[in-house]
Design a protein around this motif. Sequence first.
Motif, PDB file in Angstrom:
ATOM      1  N   THR A   1      24.574 -35.491  26.712  1.00 46.46           N
ATOM      2  CA  THR A   1      23.468 -35.904  27.576  1.00 46.46           C
ATOM      3  C   THR A   1      23.874 -37.019  28.523  1.00 46.46           C
ATOM      4  OG1 THR A   1      22.688 -37.418  25.880  1.00 46.46           O
ATOM      5  CG2 THR A   1      21.690 -35.230  25.919  1.00 46.46           C
ATOM      6  N   ALA A   2      24.922 -37.788  28.172  1.00 49.30           N
ATOM      7  CA  ALA A   2      25.361 -38.878  29.056  1.00 49.30           C
ATOM      8  C   ALA A   2      26.084 -38.259  30.242  1.00 49.30           C
ATOM      9  CB  ALA A   2      26.248 -39.865  28.318  1.00 49.30           C
ATOM     10  N   GLU A   3      25.336 -38.027  31.342  1.00 47.93           N
ATOM     11  CA  GLU A   3      25.863 -37.502  32.596  1.00 47.93           C
ATOM     12  C   GLU A   3      26.822 -36.328  32.422  1.00 47.93           C
ATOM     13  OE1 GLU A   3      29.669 -39.462  33.769  1.00 47.93           O
ATOM     14  OE2 GLU A   3      28.366 -41.190  33.735  1.00 47.93           O
ATOM     15  N   GLY A   4      26.443 -35.363  31.546  1.00 50.91           N
ATOM     16  CA  GLY A   4      27.325 -34.213  31.338  1.00 50.91           C
ATOM     17  C   GLY A   4      28.696 -34.691  30.917  1.00 50.91           C
ATOM     18  N   TYR A   5      28.733 -35.514  29.887  1.00 52.38           N
ATOM     19  CA  TYR A   5      29.911 -36.257  29.453  1.00 52.38           C
ATOM     20  C   TYR A   5      31.218 -35.504  29.600  1.00 52.38           C
ATOM     21  CZ  TYR A   5      32.890 -39.293  26.747  1.00 52.38           C
ATOM     22  OH  TYR A   5      33.895 -40.136  26.371  1.00 52.38           O
ATOM     23  N   ARG A   6      32.150 -36.153  30.258  1.00 56.73           N
ATOM     24  CA  ARG A   6      33.521 -35.666  30.290  1.00 56.73           C
ATOM     25  C   ARG A   6      34.406 -36.888  30.142  1.00 56.73           C
ATOM     26  NH1 ARG A   6      31.225 -36.450  34.697  1.00 56.73           N
ATOM     27  NH2 ARG A   6      32.222 -37.340  36.524  1.00 56.73           N
ATOM     28  N   PRO A   7      35.335 -36.828  29.200  1.00 54.81           N
ATOM     29  CA  PRO A   7      36.204 -37.993  29.028  1.00 54.81           C
ATOM     30  C   PRO A   7      37.005 -38.272  30.299  1.00 54.81           C
ATOM     31  CG  PRO A   7      36.537 -36.374  27.270  1.00 54.81           C
ATOM     32  CD  PRO A   7      35.631 -35.755  28.288  1.00 54.81           C
ATOM     33  N   ARG A   8      37.127 -39.537  30.640  1.00 50.64           N
ATOM     34  CA  ARG A   8      37.909 -39.941  31.808  1.00 50.64           C
ATOM     35  C   ARG A   8      39.244 -40.507  31.336  1.00 50.64           C
ATOM     36  NH1 ARG A   8      32.502 -41.164  32.915  1.00 50.64           N
ATOM     37  NH2 ARG A   8      31.837 -40.847  35.065  1.00 50.64           N
ATOM     38  N   SER A   9      40.248 -40.387  32.176  1.00 47.06           N
ATOM     39  CA  SER A   9      41.537 -41.012  31.871  1.00 47.06           C
ATOM     40  C   SER A   9      41.347 -42.529  31.965  1.00 47.06           C
ATOM     41  CB  SER A   9      42.596 -40.562  32.880  1.00 47.06           C
ATOM     42  OG  SER A   9      42.320 -41.136  34.146  1.00 47.06           O
ATOM     43  N   THR A  10      42.307 -43.265  31.417  1.00 46.41           N
ATOM     44  CA  THR A  10      42.249 -44.731  31.489  1.00 46.41           C
ATOM     45  C   THR A  10      42.160 -45.188  32.944  1.00 46.41           C
ATOM     46  OG1 THR A  10      43.553 -44.821  29.469  1.00 46.41           O
ATOM     47  CG2 THR A  10      43.397 -46.847  30.730  1.00 46.41           C
ATOM     48  N   ASP A  11      42.952 -44.553  33.808  1.00 47.83           N
ATOM     49  CA  ASP A  11      42.921 -44.950  35.223  1.00 47.83           C
ATOM     50  C   ASP A  11      41.596 -44.601  35.889  1.00 47.83           C
ATOM     51  OD1 ASP A  11      45.333 -46.288  35.353  1.00 47.83           O
ATOM     52  OD2 ASP A  11      46.469 -44.458  35.737  1.00 47.83           O
ATOM     53  N   ALA A  12      40.960 -43.514  35.440  1.00 44.46           N
ATOM     54  CA  ALA A  12      39.659 -43.147  36.011  1.00 44.46           C
ATOM     55  C   ALA A  12      38.558 -44.096  35.513  1.00 44.46           C
ATOM     56  CB  ALA A  12      39.309 -41.699  35.649  1.00 44.46           C
ATOM     57  N   LEU A  13      38.763 -44.702  34.332  1.00 38.97           N
ATOM     58  CA  LEU A  13      37.793 -45.681  33.808  1.00 38.97           C
ATOM     59  C   LEU A  13      37.943 -47.047  34.485  1.00 38.97           C
ATOM     60  CD1 LEU A  13      37.883 -45.188  29.925  1.00 38.97           C
ATOM     61  CD2 LEU A  13      35.949 -44.741  31.447  1.00 38.97           C
ATOM     62  N   ARG A  14      39.161 -47.333  34.960  1.00 42.56           N
ATOM     63  CA  ARG A  14      39.488 -48.666  35.471  1.00 42.56           C
ATOM     64  C   ARG A  14      38.486 -49.214  36.498  1.00 42.56           C
ATOM     65  NH1 ARG A  14      43.805 -50.952  34.378  1.00 42.56           N
ATOM     66  NH2 ARG A  14      44.969 -49.024  34.025  1.00 42.56           N
ATOM     67  N   PRO A  15      38.128 -48.455  37.557  1.00 42.47           N
ATOM     68  CA  PRO A  15      37.205 -49.043  38.544  1.00 42.47           C
ATOM     69  C   PRO A  15      35.848 -49.414  37.942  1.00 42.47           C
ATOM     70  CG  PRO A  15      37.831 -46.784  39.175  1.00 42.47           C
ATOM     71  CD  PRO A  15      38.590 -47.129  37.940  1.00 42.47           C
ATOM     72  N   PHE A  16      35.404 -48.644  36.944  1.00 38.91           N
ATOM     73  CA  PHE A  16      34.102 -48.937  36.329  1.00 38.91           C
ATOM     74  C   PHE A  16      34.173 -50.203  35.471  1.00 38.91           C
ATOM     75  CE2 PHE A  16      34.038 -44.222  36.828  1.00 38.91           C
ATOM     76  CZ  PHE A  16      33.147 -44.206  37.892  1.00 38.91           C
ATOM     77  N   LEU A  17      35.262 -50.342  34.696  1.00 38.47           N
ATOM     78  CA  LEU A  17      35.389 -51.539  33.861  1.00 38.47           C
ATOM     79  C   LEU A  17      35.591 -52.773  34.752  1.00 38.47           C
ATOM     80  CD1 LEU A  17      35.282 -52.692  31.058  1.00 38.47           C
ATOM     81  CD2 LEU A  17      37.720 -52.266  30.813  1.00 38.47           C
ATOM     82  N   GLU A  18      36.335 -52.620  35.842  1.00 37.55           N
ATOM     83  CA  GLU A  18      36.523 -53.749  36.764  1.00 37.55           C
ATOM     84  C   GLU A  18      35.208 -54.127  37.442  1.00 37.55           C
ATOM     85  OE1 GLU A  18      39.904 -52.886  39.305  1.00 37.55           O
ATOM     86  OE2 GLU A  18      41.290 -53.050  37.617  1.00 37.55           O
ATOM     87  N   GLN A  19      34.375 -53.130  37.724  1.00 35.35           N
ATOM     88  CA  GLN A  19      33.051 -53.368  38.314  1.00 35.35           C
ATOM     89  C   GLN A  19      32.165 -54.147  37.322  1.00 35.35           C
ATOM     90  OE1 GLN A  19      31.452 -49.512  39.266  1.00 35.35           O
ATOM     91  NE2 GLN A  19      29.431 -50.270  39.798  1.00 35.35           N
ATOM     92  N   ILE A  20      32.212 -53.752  36.045  1.00 36.82           N
ATOM     93  CA  ILE A  20      31.423 -54.436  35.008  1.00 36.82           C
ATOM     94  C   ILE A  20      31.930 -55.865  34.842  1.00 36.82           C
ATOM     95  CG2 ILE A  20      30.822 -54.480  32.549  1.00 36.82           C
ATOM     96  CD1 ILE A  20      31.078 -51.332  32.645  1.00 36.82           C
ATOM     97  N   GLU A  21      33.259 -56.022  34.766  1.00 37.75           N
ATOM     98  CA  GLU A  21      33.843 -57.355  34.602  1.00 37.75           C
ATOM     99  C   GLU A  21      33.435 -58.256  35.771  1.00 37.75           C
ATOM    100  OE1 GLU A  21      38.069 -58.511  33.153  1.00 37.75           O
ATOM    101  OE2 GLU A  21      38.178 -58.596  35.344  1.00 37.75           O
ATOM    102  N   ALA A  22      33.540 -57.754  36.990  1.00 36.99           N
ATOM    103  CA  ALA A  22      33.184 -58.544  38.177  1.00 36.99           C
ATOM    104  C   ALA A  22      31.707 -58.943  38.129  1.00 36.99           C
ATOM    105  CB  ALA A  22      33.478 -57.752  39.447  1.00 36.99           C
ATOM    106  N   HIS A  23      30.852 -58.038  37.662  1.00 38.82           N
ATOM    107  CA  HIS A  23      29.413 -58.322  37.550  1.00 38.82           C
ATOM    108  C   HIS A  23      29.164 -59.440  36.527  1.00 38.82           C
ATOM    109  CE1 HIS A  23      25.099 -57.605  37.512  1.00 38.82           C
ATOM    110  NE2 HIS A  23      25.135 -57.392  36.210  1.00 38.82           N
ATOM    111  N   ILE A  24      29.809 -59.344  35.368  1.00 34.28           N
ATOM    112  CA  ILE A  24      29.635 -60.360  34.308  1.00 34.28           C
ATOM    113  C   ILE A  24      30.167 -61.711  34.800  1.00 34.28           C
ATOM    114  CG2 ILE A  24      30.372 -61.077  31.991  1.00 34.28           C
ATOM    115  CD1 ILE A  24      30.260 -58.047  31.217  1.00 34.28           C
ATOM    116  N   LEU A  25      31.341 -61.717  35.438  1.00 33.58           N
ATOM    117  CA  LEU A  25      31.916 -62.970  35.938  1.00 33.58           C
ATOM    118  C   LEU A  25      31.027 -63.579  37.017  1.00 33.58           C
ATOM    119  CD1 LEU A  25      35.721 -62.054  36.159  1.00 33.58           C
ATOM    120  CD2 LEU A  25      34.565 -63.413  34.390  1.00 33.58           C
TER     121      LEU A  25
END
Length: 196
Positions: free
Chosen positions: A150-174
Amino acid sequence: DALEAAQVPGWWVGVEQLSNRTASAYLRALLLTGARREELAALTWANVDFQWRKLTLADKVETTRTIPLSPYMAQMLAALPKAGPFVFASTGKAGRITDTRASHAKALQSAAIEGLTIHGLRRSFSLLGEAAGAPAGAIAQVMGHKPSATAEGYRPRSTDALRPFLEQIEAHILALAGVKFDPKAEPGKLRVVAAP
């Protein structure tokens, strides 16, 4: 039991001011990765790849999961002393951090925040990740949640494909915490430019 956006600056300052630098880095790492307490406590230097910017965590669901090593996180880890195999080393019997509740309680007290558990930092990552605009599936994958169709038609992403999202979250928290830092600075050269 999660940090509200308005509580992030006080929590961050409280954690930054802890005399136990390892506990301080560990608590910030929990918020920045959404990792489970034990997964992060057991992280070894052998599982931190500064060159390819990734972390491999012992996962509760799978045997391991690899997540991106975001810029602030990389600099924070590089600044830790390399005292044994564990990233969050301790002089205790286990050789690594085991219980940071007392340190966290100090930080919460200085920030006048009540009822936030260490596990609540994991929930906070998820909520702050949503607020940052990251897709639910990417947040779930970084956190090591069982994939949900149910989570957006879940498809696992590679580490590199996850990177921009985690960097976006980190930048938001900082940004919420009022931390200014140069993501292009050399790892190990972390400096807080301005406190909130």
